[in-house]
Design a protein around this motif. Structure first.
Motif, PDB file in Angstrom:
ATOM      1  N   ILE A 190       0.818  -1.217   0.000  1.00 18.19           N
ATOM      2  CA  ILE A 190       0.000   0.000   0.000  1.00 18.19           C
ATOM      3  C   ILE A 190       0.850   1.263   0.000  1.00 18.19           C
ATOM      4  CG2 ILE A 190      -2.023  -1.066   1.037  1.00 18.19           C
ATOM      5  CD1 ILE A 190      -1.133   0.068   3.732  1.00 18.19           C
ATOM      6  N   GLY A 191       2.141   1.108   0.192  1.00 18.55           N
ATOM      7  CA  GLY A 191       3.038   2.256   0.162  1.00 18.55           C
ATOM      8  C   GLY A 191       4.305   1.976   0.949  1.00 18.55           C
ATOM      9  N   LEU A 192       5.275   2.851   0.784  1.00 18.71           N
ATOM     10  CA  LEU A 192       6.520   2.731   1.534  1.00 18.71           C
ATOM     11  C   LEU A 192       6.304   3.130   2.987  1.00 18.71           C
ATOM     12  CD1 LEU A 192       9.064   4.277  -0.993  1.00 18.71           C
ATOM     13  CD2 LEU A 192       8.913   1.884  -0.295  1.00 18.71           C
ATOM     14  N   ASP A 193       7.086   2.557   3.863  1.00 15.24           N
ATOM     15  CA  ASP A 193       7.059   2.924   5.271  1.00 15.24           C
ATOM     16  C   ASP A 193       7.897   4.191   5.433  1.00 15.24           C
ATOM     17  OD1 ASP A 193       7.181   3.199   8.003  1.00 15.24           O
ATOM     18  OD2 ASP A 193       7.972   1.193   8.375  1.00 15.24           O
ATOM     19  N   TYR A 194       7.223   5.338   5.457  1.00 12.55           N
ATOM     20  CA  TYR A 194       7.935   6.614   5.505  1.00 12.55           C
ATOM     21  C   TYR A 194       8.756   6.785   6.780  1.00 12.55           C
ATOM     22  CZ  TYR A 194       5.309   8.353   1.444  1.00 12.55           C
ATOM     23  OH  TYR A 194       4.776   8.550   0.190  1.00 12.55           O
ATOM     24  N   SER A 195       8.391   6.068   7.832  1.00 10.65           N
ATOM     25  CA  SER A 195       9.145   6.224   9.080  1.00 10.65           C
ATOM     26  C   SER A 195      10.570   5.680   8.963  1.00 10.65           C
ATOM     27  CB  SER A 195       8.416   5.538  10.242  1.00 10.65           C
ATOM     28  OG  SER A 195       8.383   4.142  10.062  1.00 10.65           O
ATOM     29  N   SER A 196      10.844   4.878   7.955  1.00  5.78           N
ATOM     30  CA  SER A 196      12.192   4.317   7.796  1.00  5.78           C
ATOM     31  C   SER A 196      13.050   5.097   6.797  1.00  5.78           C
ATOM     32  CB  SER A 196      12.109   2.850   7.383  1.00  5.78           C
ATOM     33  OG  SER A 196      11.478   2.735   6.137  1.00  5.78           O
ATOM     34  N   ILE A 197      12.481   6.091   6.140  1.00  2.00           N
ATOM     35  CA  ILE A 197      13.226   6.823   5.113  1.00  2.00           C
ATOM     36  C   ILE A 197      14.490   7.465   5.674  1.00  2.00           C
ATOM     37  CG2 ILE A 197      13.180   8.837   3.574  1.00  2.00           C
ATOM     38  CD1 ILE A 197      10.258   8.123   2.975  1.00  2.00           C
ATOM     39  N   ARG A 198      14.383   8.157   6.801  1.00  2.00           N
ATOM     40  CA  ARG A 198      15.568   8.840   7.353  1.00  2.00           C
ATOM     41  C   ARG A 198      16.679   7.856   7.698  1.00  2.00           C
ATOM     42  NH1 ARG A 198      12.741  13.387  11.063  1.00  2.00           N
ATOM     43  NH2 ARG A 198      12.420  14.883   9.389  1.00  2.00           N
TER      44      ARG A 198
END
Length: 101
Positions: free
Chosen positions: A54-62
């Motif tokens: 459903i989408g990328l896990d934005y919390s892991s981007i940094r």
């Protein structure tokens, strides 16, 4: 620099197999390289529901960007490009689900 291709497990997360990949090289413009590299390294960071990704896990981007040496300021600059890559990947995955038996 040579990097091996994705593993069968990584491809499976995207609903792909090795047969789905082209052997053709694709050029990435230098201005798009940071977003491409980050998107590539985020390949294990998909949020998924019962219907698939459903989408990328934005919390892991940094964290992932930090491992790549991408500075916080640069993340903000490339985030829109990352979202374009994410959206296209989601579209392709949805198309694959619709066309599978």
């Amino acid at each position: 620099m040579y990097e091996s291709g994705p593993s069968a497990e990584q491809l499976g997360v995207l609903g792909l197999t090795a047969a789905d990949l082209d052997d053709e090289d694709v050029e990435v413009w230098p201005c798009n390289w940071p977003a491409f590299l980050l998107f590539s390294r985020m390949s294990t960071q998909w949020r998924a529901g019962t219907g698939g990704a459903i989408g990328l896990d934005y919390s892991s981007i940094r964290d992932v960007a930090g491992f790549l040496g991408i500075k916080k300021k640069k993340i903000a600059e490339i985030f829109p490009d990352l979202q374009v890559l994410e959206g296209e990947a989601l579209r392709v995955m949805a198309e694959e689900r619709e066309n599978s038996p």
